[in-house]
Design a protein around this motif. Structure first.
Motif, mmCIF file in Angstrom:
data_model
loop_
_atom_site.group_PDB
_atom_site.id
_atom_site.type_symbol
_atom_site.label_atom_id
_atom_site.label_comp_id
_atom_site.label_asym_id
_atom_site.label_seq_id
_atom_site.Cartn_x
_atom_site.Cartn_y
_atom_site.Cartn_z
ATOM 1 N N MET A 203 0.821 -1.208 0.000
ATOM 2 C CA MET A 203 0.000 0.000 0.000
ATOM 3 C C MET A 203 0.858 1.262 0.000
ATOM 4 O O MET A 203 0.515 2.256 -0.639
ATOM 5 N N ILE A 204 1.978 1.237 0.699
ATOM 6 C CA ILE A 204 2.894 2.383 0.684
ATOM 7 C C ILE A 204 3.466 2.573 -0.713
ATOM 8 O O ILE A 204 3.469 3.682 -1.257
ATOM 9 N N GLN A 205 3.944 1.477 -1.303
ATOM 10 C CA GLN A 205 4.549 1.571 -2.630
ATOM 11 C C GLN A 205 3.521 1.972 -3.686
ATOM 12 O O GLN A 205 3.819 2.765 -4.589
ATOM 13 N N ASP A 206 2.303 1.457 -3.575
ATOM 14 C CA ASP A 206 1.279 1.802 -4.551
ATOM 15 C C ASP A 206 0.819 3.243 -4.376
ATOM 16 O O ASP A 206 0.489 3.925 -5.352
ATOM 17 N N TYR A 207 0.806 3.724 -3.144
ATOM 18 C CA TYR A 207 0.485 5.128 -2.872
ATOM 19 C C TYR A 207 1.511 6.041 -3.550
ATOM 20 O O TYR A 207 1.152 7.000 -4.242
ATOM 21 N N LEU A 208 2.796 5.724 -3.377
ATOM 22 C CA LEU A 208 3.854 6.520 -4.011
ATOM 23 C C LEU A 208 3.753 6.428 -5.536
ATOM 24 O O LEU A 208 3.946 7.424 -6.248
ATOM 25 N N TYR A 209 3.445 5.241 -6.023
ATOM 26 C CA TYR A 209 3.308 5.025 -7.460
ATOM 27 C C TYR A 209 2.175 5.874 -8.038
ATOM 28 O O TYR A 209 2.334 6.525 -9.084
ATOM 29 N N LEU A 210 1.023 5.889 -7.362
ATOM 30 C CA LEU A 210 -0.115 6.639 -7.881
ATOM 31 C C LEU A 210 0.144 8.143 -7.887
ATOM 32 O O LEU A 210 -0.352 8.857 -8.768
ATOM 33 N N LYS A 211 0.928 8.628 -6.953
ATOM 34 C CA LYS A 211 1.269 10.052 -6.972
ATOM 35 C C LYS A 211 2.104 10.374 -8.214
ATOM 36 O O LYS A 211 1.925 11.417 -8.849
ATOM 37 N N GLU A 212 3.004 9.464 -8.572
ATOM 38 C CA GLU A 212 3.799 9.638 -9.803
ATOM 39 C C GLU A 212 2.908 9.483 -11.037
ATOM 40 O O GLU A 212 3.085 10.180 -12.054
ATOM 41 N N TYR A 213 1.964 8.578 -10.957
ATOM 42 C CA TYR A 213 1.013 8.337 -12.048
ATOM 43 C C TYR A 213 0.224 9.615 -12.342
ATOM 44 O O TYR A 213 0.042 10.000 -13.509
ATOM 45 N N ILE A 214 -0.227 10.280 -11.278
ATOM 46 C CA ILE A 214 -0.945 11.549 -11.427
ATOM 47 C C ILE A 214 -0.035 12.608 -12.045
ATOM 48 O O ILE A 214 -0.470 13.418 -12.875
ATOM 49 N N ASP A 215 1.231 12.588 -11.667
ATOM 50 C CA ASP A 215 2.189 13.541 -12.236
ATOM 51 C C ASP A 215 2.317 13.351 -13.753
ATOM 52 O O ASP A 215 2.359 14.322 -14.509
ATOM 53 N N ILE A 216 2.354 12.097 -14.204
ATOM 54 C CA ILE A 216 2.420 11.822 -15.642
ATOM 55 C C ILE A 216 1.125 12.270 -16.317
ATOM 56 O O ILE A 216 1.147 12.835 -17.423
ATOM 57 N N LEU A 217 0.000 12.050 -15.669
ATOM 58 C CA LEU A 217 -1.275 12.519 -16.218
ATOM 59 C C LEU A 217 -1.268 14.036 -16.416
ATOM 60 O O LEU A 217 -1.773 14.544 -17.418
ATOM 61 N N ASN A 218 -0.710 14.742 -15.463
ATOM 62 C CA ASN A 218 -0.639 16.202 -15.593
ATOM 63 C C ASN A 218 0.277 16.625 -16.738
ATOM 64 O O ASN A 218 0.032 17.644 -17.399
ATOM 65 N N LYS A 219 1.324 15.850 -17.000
ATOM 66 C CA LYS A 219 2.188 16.118 -18.146
ATOM 67 C C LYS A 219 1.410 15.901 -19.450
ATOM 68 O O LYS A 219 1.553 16.669 -20.408
ATOM 69 N N ILE A 220 0.592 14.845 -19.467
ATOM 70 C CA ILE A 220 -0.243 14.578 -20.644
ATOM 71 C C ILE A 220 -1.237 15.723 -20.846
ATOM 72 O O ILE A 220 -1.467 16.175 -21.981
#
Length: 222
Positions: free
Chosen positions: A41-58
């Motif tokens: 859950m910690i790793q997936d939480y960190l991953y999703l924050k990066e995922y959102i960052d990529i979405l914002n780049k898109i």
């Protein structure tokens, strides 16, 4: 044929492999240790924050108003996933968001994020959407298949809410929005670009399978 049909055909064998992973089986039958789930859950939480960052780049690259609206909707859904699934679950495990923010991202997750970022940077908007869609679609497919397989034990599993989150109608509607968005953006592409996007999707599915293997080993010092 829509691009999503080709992507599904290529990734389904890898998703079927994912659905047999030990980590997910133990989640479904309730035997996974809380320590392993906490780390996930910690790793997936960190991953999703990066995922959102990529979405914002898109979002910054998107010029079409309809696409921008769709990307904004997807960002909202992923942010909701953090708020509704991850933060409350972490709290129940004795971890607040600020503590999770200070944890180190493990190599398997960092490598996957790096690949998705590079796909966007090197190949553009369509590649970025393709790489992120794989994650969303992967979870919808795998959670449903594992839930069906372990229907008899899942009801008593302490991790049932995880499966409920990714098999529910709201998540699947958001995932379908992803699929429809990519199909619209890739309508009429040539075979060279189609092959490139299919390869990116497959590579992301391979990364995803590697995450479950890494998680089964427990927290990694790297």
């Amino acid at each position: 044929m829509k691009l999503s049909d080709s992507l599904y055909s290529i990734a389904r064998p890898l998703w079927d492999v994912a659905s047999e992973k030990k980590f997910l089986a133990q989640m479904a039958d309730g035997t996974l240790s809380q320590e392993l789930f906490r780390n996930y859950m910690i790793q997936d939480y960190l991953y999703l924050k990066e995922y959102i960052d990529i979405l914002n780049k898109i979002l910054k690259l998107a010029e079409d108003d309809e696409l921008r609206t769709h990307v904004k909707d997807i960002i909202n859904e992923v942010e909701k996933e953090l708020e509704v699934v991850h933060i409350p679950t972490l709290k129940s495990l004795g971890v607040d968001a600020s503590e999770a923010d200070n944890c180190k991202q493990e190599k398997a997750f960092a490598d996957y994020i790096k690949y998705m970022n590079s796909s966007l940077e090197e190949h553009g908007l369509r590649a970025g959407i393709t790489s992120l869609l794989q994650c969303s679609w992967n979870y919808a497919y795998v959670a449903k298949k594992v839930s069906d397989k372990y229907a008899d034990t899942l009801e008593a599993s302490p991790y049932k809410s995880w499966f409920d989150a990714y098999t529910g109608p709201e998540y699947n509607e958001a995932n379908q929005l992803w699929i429809d968005t990519l199909d619209k953006e890739t309508e009429g592409i040539d075979e060279t670009e189609k092959e490139k996007l299919c390869n990116i999707f497959k590579k992301c599915a391979e990364f995803e399978n590697g995450l479950w293997d890494a998680l089964a080993k427990g927290p990694q010092n790297n």
